[in-house]
Scaffold this motif. Structure first.
Motif, PDB file in Angstrom:
ATOM      1  N   GLN A 201      68.088   4.048 -20.121  1.00 25.84           N
ATOM      2  CA  GLN A 201      68.194   3.811 -21.558  1.00 25.84           C
ATOM      3  C   GLN A 201      68.291   1.798 -21.330  1.00 25.84           C
ATOM      4  O   GLN A 201      67.766   1.965 -21.788  1.00 25.84           O
ATOM      5  N   ILE A 202      69.092   1.634 -20.364  1.00 26.87           N
ATOM      6  CA  ILE A 202      69.648   0.356 -19.810  1.00 26.87           C
ATOM      7  C   ILE A 202      68.650  -0.490 -20.124  1.00 26.87           C
ATOM      8  O   ILE A 202      68.029  -1.451 -20.562  1.00 26.87           O
ATOM      9  N   ILE A 203      67.407  -0.113 -18.840  1.00 27.88           N
ATOM     10  CA  ILE A 203      66.383  -0.599 -18.268  1.00 27.88           C
ATOM     11  C   ILE A 203      65.713  -0.878 -19.823  1.00 27.88           C
ATOM     12  O   ILE A 203      64.969  -2.025 -19.471  1.00 27.88           O
ATOM     13  N   ALA A 215      70.404  -3.080 -13.380  1.00 25.97           N
ATOM     14  CA  ALA A 215      70.232  -1.093 -13.442  1.00 25.97           C
ATOM     15  C   ALA A 215      68.444  -1.270 -12.562  1.00 25.97           C
ATOM     16  O   ALA A 215      68.734   0.607 -12.580  1.00 25.97           O
ATOM     17  N   ILE A 216      68.019  -1.977 -12.443  1.00 27.87           N
ATOM     18  CA  ILE A 216      66.782  -1.393 -11.898  1.00 27.87           C
ATOM     19  C   ILE A 216      67.373  -1.143 -10.266  1.00 27.87           C
ATOM     20  O   ILE A 216      67.002  -0.182  -9.534  1.00 27.87           O
ATOM     21  N   GLU A 232      57.588   1.578 -11.175  1.00 24.61           N
ATOM     22  CA  GLU A 232      55.592   1.312 -11.432  1.00 24.61           C
ATOM     23  C   GLU A 232      56.048   0.686 -12.908  1.00 24.61           C
ATOM     24  O   GLU A 232      55.204   0.302 -13.384  1.00 24.61           O
ATOM     25  N   SER A 233      56.591   1.843 -13.960  1.00 22.49           N
ATOM     26  CA  SER A 233      56.367   1.833 -15.466  1.00 22.49           C
ATOM     27  C   SER A 233      57.145   0.716 -16.011  1.00 22.49           C
ATOM     28  O   SER A 233      56.673   0.309 -17.772  1.00 22.49           O
ATOM     29  N   ILE A 234      57.981  -0.023 -15.853  1.00 21.25           N
ATOM     30  CA  ILE A 234      58.387  -0.937 -16.109  1.00 21.25           C
ATOM     31  C   ILE A 234      58.132  -2.357 -16.705  1.00 21.25           C
ATOM     32  O   ILE A 234      57.546  -2.730 -16.303  1.00 21.25           O
ATOM     33  N   LYS A 235      58.854  -2.536 -17.841  1.00 21.77           N
ATOM     34  CA  LYS A 235      57.946  -3.471 -18.542  1.00 21.77           C
ATOM     35  C   LYS A 235      59.327  -4.755 -18.111  1.00 21.77           C
ATOM     36  O   LYS A 235      60.668  -4.969 -18.801  1.00 21.77           O
ATOM     37  N   THR A 236      59.132  -5.194 -16.991  1.00 19.73           N
ATOM     38  CA  THR A 236      60.309  -6.471 -16.938  1.00 19.73           C
ATOM     39  C   THR A 236      60.873  -7.860 -17.821  1.00 19.73           C
ATOM     40  O   THR A 236      59.718  -7.813 -19.114  1.00 19.73           O
ATOM     41  N   LYS A 240      64.283 -12.542 -12.731  1.00 19.39           N
ATOM     42  CA  LYS A 240      65.269 -11.902 -12.249  1.00 19.39           C
ATOM     43  C   LYS A 240      65.093 -10.626 -12.117  1.00 19.39           C
ATOM     44  O   LYS A 240      64.918  -9.917 -10.553  1.00 19.39           O
ATOM     45  N   SER A 241      64.698 -10.061 -12.862  1.00 20.58           N
ATOM     46  CA  SER A 241      64.237  -8.097 -13.154  1.00 20.58           C
ATOM     47  C   SER A 241      62.787  -8.167 -12.703  1.00 20.58           C
ATOM     48  O   SER A 241      62.488  -7.256 -11.445  1.00 20.58           O
TER      49      SER A 241
END
Length: 382
Positions: A201-203, A215-216, A232-236, A240-241
């Motif tokens: 949720q934080i990400i 969080a990552i 792999e699905s995360i939208k940074t 830094k992220s």
């Protein structure tokens, strides 16, 4: 009127001077007491002694330390405690726990004195879950500086699952990104897999690059190899992220596997065995009798049967953590989720008398506890 004002100034100065002398005299009185009775906080700090013996206190010593406690809590020294005051508190925590906790509560107040803060860190670890709850109370302080100190403490020293609901609540209430990052670290170190959903949720909701980055990192640690698809699905949202996402994925793909989800490897400290293997202490004698100090067994560790593992945990606790380095690989291969309570006791007792090995022992025990929590199906917030 001027004469009255001058008189009041003289009285105030005299009282301040008297209080100062009283504090100094009281501190010297405590030091003199510890010249006669060695304070447990420093018993093994010089490494000329090892923690194999059980602590015993003469009745005379206990009475005297309780008297000193009553003097300290009424004196100005309570507001600017010295190392000797913390040594007194430590002894009380061992032989008169309730009085020790009372004194610790009095000593636990906002300060910028690094020595006092370090002493508080030691005592909060030594008082186990009680101490961690005290750290959480400090985190709630309206004094932002004090709050940040304890967020930093929890970021790498939090260990009790009972802390999770409070950490999550405070995370949601604060807008301070430094504190938020530290609290993510705290959840990571506690390592209950149920925290994965909260960190997701934080990400997905934070607007701050630094917070998403932390969080990552935490998500990769908590989910291990199973988290690759999600990562792999995360939208940074920032540089830094983006870097952390790549770094975490590289680690998971190169150093973990479906069989070893967290890439955890624990090896024995051969140097420790070579240095201390000839000491005739209870734990070393036990290890020698079991053949665990032999080089071939130390370099090629095997799991222990349950009763031997239980004996080993107990004797290391009795030895105040001494000897863990020699058999940490065998323990890692042998421990089970039900051993966490003993591991927490071992972690606490490592701060009976901190020394040069304390930090590495804490790290090892932390690895054990985190691994057991992450790999067990029995995970509830306690």
């Amino acid at each position: 009127m001027k004469k009255i004002f001058a008189f009041l100034l003289i009285i105030t100065a005299t009282n301040t001077f008297a209080q100062s002398i009283t504090s100094d005299s009281l501190d010297k009185k405590i030091i003199a007491h510890f010249d006669e009775f060695k304070p447990e906080l420093y018993r093994f700090s010089g490494l000329s002694f090892y923690g194999e013996s059980k602590a015993t206190f003469e009745k005379e010593q206990i009475i005297k330390e309780l008297q000193l406690y009553n003097e300290v809590k009424k004196a100005i020294l309570i507001n600017k405690p010295t190392n000797s005051v913390f040594a007194l508190c430590h002894n009380l925590l061992i032989h008169s726990p309730e009085k020790g906790k009372e004194l610790l509560a009095l000593l636990n107040k906002p300060t910028e004195n690094n020595e006092t803060i370090a002493n508080l860190f030691t005592e909060l670890i030594f008082t186990a879950e009680y101490g961690e709850q005290m750290a959480l109370d400090n985190l709630k302080s309206n004094n932002i500086g004090w709050s940040k100190i304890w967020a930093g403490y929890l970021s790498s020293l939090a260990i009790y699952e009972s802390s999770i609901p409070i950490i999550e609540k405070i995370f949601q209430q604060t807008n301070d990104t430094e504190i938020q990052q530290d609290l993510i670290g705290a959840l990571m170190y506690i390592s209950n897999p149920k925290s994965i959903e909260f960190i997701k949720q934080i990400i997905e909701s934070t607007k701050y690059d630094e917070v998403q980055t932390k969080a990552i990192y935490a998500l990769a640690e908590l989910s291990g190899n199973d988290g690759i698809k999600y990562l792999e699905s995360i939208k940074t949202i920032g540089k830094k992220s983006k870097v952390e996402k790549k770094s975490s994925l590289d680690w998971l793909k190169n150093d973990t596997s479906p069989q070893n989800k967290y890439g955890t490897l624990v090896t024995n400290d051969i140097g420790f065995i070579e240095r201390f293997g000839d000491i005739k202490s209870p734990v070393i004698i036990w290890l020698e009798n079991e053949g665990l100090l032999e080089l071939k067994n130390a370099q090629n560790p095997k799991s222990l049967i349950k009763n031997k593992k239980d004996q080993l945990l107990d004797i290391i606790i009795e030895s105040k953590g001494f000897g863990l380095e020699a058999v940490k690989a065998q323990l890692f291969l042998s421990i089970e989720y039900t051993d966490i309570d003993k591991l927490l006791k071992m972690r606490q007792i490592c701060y009976y008398s901190p020394n040069n090995f304390t930090k590495s022992r804490m790290n090892t025990i932390g690895i054990f506890i985190r691994y057991l929590r992450k790999t067990s199906n029995i995970n509830e917030f306690k």
